[in-house]
Scaffold this active site. Structure first.
Site, PDB file in Angstrom:
ATOM      1  N   HIS A  63       0.824  -1.219   0.000  1.00 23.00           N
ATOM      2  CA  HIS A  63       0.000   0.000   0.000  1.00 23.00           C
ATOM      3  C   HIS A  63       0.856   1.266   0.000  1.00 23.00           C
ATOM      4  CE1 HIS A  63      -3.169   2.850   0.743  1.00 23.00           C
ATOM      5  NE2 HIS A  63      -2.654   3.181   1.927  1.00 23.00           N
ATOM      6  N   HIS A  87       2.851   7.272   6.224  1.00 16.30           N
ATOM      7  CA  HIS A  87       1.552   7.835   6.596  1.00 16.30           C
ATOM      8  C   HIS A  87       0.700   6.932   7.485  1.00 16.30           C
ATOM      9  CE1 HIS A  87       0.087   5.519   3.072  1.00 16.30           C
ATOM     10  NE2 HIS A  87      -1.098   5.584   3.647  1.00 16.30           N
ATOM     11  N   GLU A  91      -0.456   5.180  13.279  1.00 17.07           N
ATOM     12  CA  GLU A  91      -1.738   4.557  13.592  1.00 17.07           C
ATOM     13  C   GLU A  91      -1.622   3.044  13.735  1.00 17.07           C
ATOM     14  OE1 GLU A  91      -5.425   4.188  14.775  1.00 17.07           O
ATOM     15  OE2 GLU A  91      -4.475   6.128  14.394  1.00 17.07           O
ATOM     16  N   ASP A  92      -0.757   2.411  12.922  1.00 13.65           N
ATOM     17  CA  ASP A  92      -0.750   0.945  12.840  1.00 13.65           C
ATOM     18  C   ASP A  92       0.427   0.270  13.546  1.00 13.65           C
ATOM     19  OD1 ASP A  92      -3.014   1.231  11.331  1.00 13.65           O
ATOM     20  OD2 ASP A  92      -2.024   0.948   9.396  1.00 13.65           O
ATOM     21  N   ASP A 156      -3.531   7.987  -1.552  1.00 17.48           N
ATOM     22  CA  ASP A 156      -3.930   6.931  -0.621  1.00 17.48           C
ATOM     23  C   ASP A 156      -5.320   6.402  -0.977  1.00 17.48           C
ATOM     24  OD1 ASP A 156      -3.878   5.487   2.047  1.00 17.48           O
ATOM     25  OD2 ASP A 156      -5.526   6.875   2.423  1.00 17.48           O
ATOM     26  N   ASP A 276     -18.255  14.170 -27.573  1.00 14.18           N
ATOM     27  CA  ASP A 276     -16.851  14.120 -27.152  1.00 14.18           C
ATOM     28  C   ASP A 276     -16.458  12.799 -26.493  1.00 14.18           C
ATOM     29  OD1 ASP A 276     -18.415  14.540 -24.943  1.00 14.18           O
ATOM     30  OD2 ASP A 276     -17.115  16.024 -24.011  1.00 14.18           O
TER      31      ASP A 276
END
Length: 739
Positions: A63, A87, A91-92, A156, A276
């Site tokens: 990821h 990022h 948190e993880d 993300d 278009d």
């Protein structure tokens, strides 16, 4: 250490390695320290995510790798790529935000911190299909601090949407709705079309799979049927450009499935009426070449009327520039042709990321870059201001403001300096004024649209060139402006100004003005202030004007509703002895005693010119008129310019200040009810005689011109009256008239 090679999963989406990412950023990042920062962030991410898998089954490190691959394709800076790898760490994993700061510096720490707060919000609401307005507000607040946070969140979200097939249906629905409500509008307004269009298609694929498949089938069928026609058309255009020695690249593009969906299901268009779907894109080196190419194509193929759009002269608010036209090929098929420069093409695909992409050697300053972005993208300045919660404390109001004023903007107007300002549908010059600056809005008295004076309630349309006329002495916003403004941001500013105007402190100030006005009105007829207070404080007067006390009446008189003169007239009072005698001292015929000297002589027959109505204080000159002596004119009067031999020096003497002189004036105002009576009341309230007045309505732009002859003692008194008139609601100009 794990270092996955390029492979392919989930319906053909590739998995990229760190080497793939390095190949991209090495093209524009050569500084060893910057490269080391990125690699250091990558290694920490690999270490901390080791052994962890995503819900879709692959190792979690894929990821951040994919997020950073998307970022590197946008040519973002090294700190942004590093933050992309980091990022999810706070948190993880067991890595703290303070550790991020120590290892990678304050900037990277700030970006990761903002991303972590957004992620924590999302995780706390995974059990809900629909996020609330408060949730959305917090996401926007997190993204408004730094443009890099927004770009990382878009990358993300794009990778998450590519890989949600294995998630439970309710999670897929929640992510899809959040994407279309939060992330797609931001990508659109930043002009990052490559991310926006893919996100939209993925949302449609998951929320309306049957419609997605239906449109995809129709598009593939059209491509198959028109491939031969398209190839022939591209070859003929290429031959034409080679013949004229014009440098170019030519390629074809297919309209996104979501864009087709909007035209069919939201705008009610038939699939065959969408011209278009297939387009030819021509990329050249200069703007001039773009127009030359369009001219050559129109000369070769018949253009479809009303389909030519010049986004080079008038760029979209997200900086998009291109020339668009639709033509009919030789076999009767319709194709759109887009012509743009290389720089325009890069901005068309990556928007803000292209304009502010990382340039090595330039010292990056996040605050300076945000200011630059706000100066180029006016909507982003409003986004940051709204996200500061100054105007929208309520989360639901905040989201509605964003959608109405920013995400749904559909009117693009131009400042006199050529900047494009985006406004919501139905917007007026008042919305434009507040979009420029709060002070411009508060002091707005009129507008010039396409070189024509118009009232503030004029509805603007795309392409209008708008200029605001301001007056610092104007009285500011009034209640009527709430019916004129359409943008929520303008309405919020107006309400705020009105609230300030109506504050208790201001109430006292207004009451003081009203009391003074009544005092002066009654004094004209020799009534004392005590007598005035006794009469206007009576219950009958207060009840008549629906006031609880005299303070409320004074405030109303200050607002000229009613005027002091109207209150006096309502009382039906007779003038006390001596009042008329005081007024009779004003000489009504100033030609009886003209305080002017001609060449040092005071015995020459002199009269004042009726064409320019000179008054003491004006620069004047004498003009010899056969049989009439000398006529006094203002020096700039056009009626005397052709006979300089008749001119004589003239100057004012000391004059009796009780003598008044007629002056012809013209008042320009936005038309409204009671305009003329308000003007007359204000002039009378300041003891200025009016000998003539007339009004003319200009129905084409809903403005009025009021011509009047007033009597004043000198130019200073006239300027004072002009300032008073300019304070009347709706009046935007007043000046003297030369006949």
């Amino acid at each position: 250490m794990a270092n996955p090679k390029t492979t392919s999963i989930n319906g053909g989406y590739p998995l990229h390695s760190f080497e793939d990412i390095r190949d991209l950023y090495s093209v524009y990042i050569s500084n060893p320290a910057d490269r080391d920062l990125i690699e250091k962030a990558y290694k920490l991410a690999v270490k901390k995510h080791e052994g962890v898998t995503r819900q879709t089954g692959e190792p979690y490190i894929h990821h951040p790798l994919e997020v950073c691959y998307i970022l590197a394709r946008l040519h973002v800076g090294p700190k942004t790529i590093a933050a992309g790898f980091l990022h999810d760490l706070v948190e993880d994993t067991d890595v703290s935000i303070e550790q991020i700061g120590k290892m990678f510096g304050k900037e990277v720490q700030g970006i990761v911190d903002a991303l972590t707060k957004i992620q924590r919000l999302k995780l706390s609401h995974q059990d809900r299909i629909n996020l609330t307005a408060e949730d959305h507000k917090k996401i926007f607040l997190g993204m408004s601090k730094d443009i890099r946070v927004i770009i990382i969140k878009l990358a993300d979200r794009l990778h998450n949407m590519r890989t949600i097939d294995g998630l439970p249906p309710e999670r897929i629905e929640r992510l899809s709705r959040e994407t279309i409500e939060v992330f797609v509008p931001i990508a659109h307004r930043l002009g990052i079309y490559s991310i926006q269009s893919e996100l939209e298609d993925l949302v449609l694929k998951h929320l309306k799979p049957d419609i997605y498949r239906e449109i995809n089938t129709l598009v593939n069928k059209k491509i198959k049927n028109r491939k031969k026609s398209l190839d022939i058309l591209m070859k003929r255009i290429a031959d034409l450009l080679f013949e004229h020695k014009i440098p170019f690249e030519i390629k074809s593009r297919v309209k996104s499935i979501y864009s087709i969906y909007k035209k069919i299901y939201l705008k009610g268009r038939n699939f065959d009426e969408i011209y278009d779907i297939l387009a030819i894109r021509i990329i050249t080196d200069t703007e001039l070449r773009c127009y030359e190419i369009i001219g050559l194509i129109h000369n070769l193929y018949k253009p479809i009327p009303g389909r030519f759009k010049d986004y080079i002269a008038v760029p979209k608010a997200n900086m998009y520039q291109s020339l668009h036209t639709s033509i009919m090929s030789g076999d009767g098929h319709f194709f759109e042709v887009q012509v743009r420069t290389h720089e325009m093409n890069e901005i068309a695909e990556t928007g803000v990321a292209a304009h502010w992409k990382y340039k090595e050697g330039r010292q990056y300053n996040s605050k300076r870059e945000m200011k630059e972005i706000e100066s180029r993208l006016h909507w982003f300045r409003d986004f940051v201001a709204m996200s500061g919660s100054e105007l929208s404390q309520n989360a639901s109001d905040y989201i509605n403001d964003l959608r109405h004023d920013i995400f749904d903007s559909s009117v693009y107007v131009i400042t006199p300096l050529g900047k494009v300002i985006d406004l919501p549908a139905g917007a007026t010059p008042l919305d434009f004024a507040y979009k420029i600056h709060t002070r411009v809005g508060d002091q707005a008295v009129g507008a010039i649209v396409n070189n024509v004076m118009v009232p503030l309630n004029t509805v603007l349309k795309s392409g209008d060139i708008v200029e605001i006329k301001t007056n610092p002495n104007s009285g500011g916003p009034n209640e009527g402006w709430l019916k004129i403004a359409k943008s929520n941001s303008a309405l919020a500013h107006i309400r705020k100004a009105l609230a300030k105007k109506n504050s208790s402190l201001h109430q006292e100030e207004r009451a003081g003005h009203g009391r003074t006005s009544l005092k002066e009105q009654f004094a004209k007829f020799n009534f004392s202030e005590e007598e005035m207070l006794e009469r206007v404080g009576s219950k009958s007067v207060l009840d008549y004007y629906q006031c609880k006390n005299m303070q409320e009446l004074f405030v109303k008189v200050s607002d000229r509703n009613p005027t002091a003169a109207a209150v006096f007239e309502h009382l039906n009072l007779k003038s006390k002895r001596g009042a008329e005698l005081k007024l009779d001292r004003i000489k009504k015929n100033p030609t009886d005693v003209v305080p002017v000297t001609i060449g040092g002589e005071t015995r020459i027959a002199v009269s004042l010119g009726s064409c320019c109505t000179p008054i003491p204080g004006d620069d004047i000159v004498g003009y010899i008129t056969k049989g009439k002596g000398v006529t006094i004119h203002r020096v700039n009067c056009p009626n005397i310019q052709h006979h300089p031999e008749r001119l004589m020096e003239a100057e004012w003497n000391e004059q009796d200040r009780l003598v008044t002189y007629p002056v012809d004036i013209a008042i320009e105002a936005n038309d409204r009810n009671n305009l003329l009576s308000d003007i007359m009341s204000v002039i009378n309230q300041h003891n200025v005689p009016i000998s003539a007045i007339s009004a003319h309505l200009h129905s084409e732009n809903l403005t009025s011109t009021i011509n009047a002859t007033i009597h004043v003692s000198d130019s200073k008194r006239l300027n004072d009256i002009f300032n008073v008139i300019l304070n009347i609601p709706g009046v935007y100009d007043v000046g003297r008239v030369i006949h």
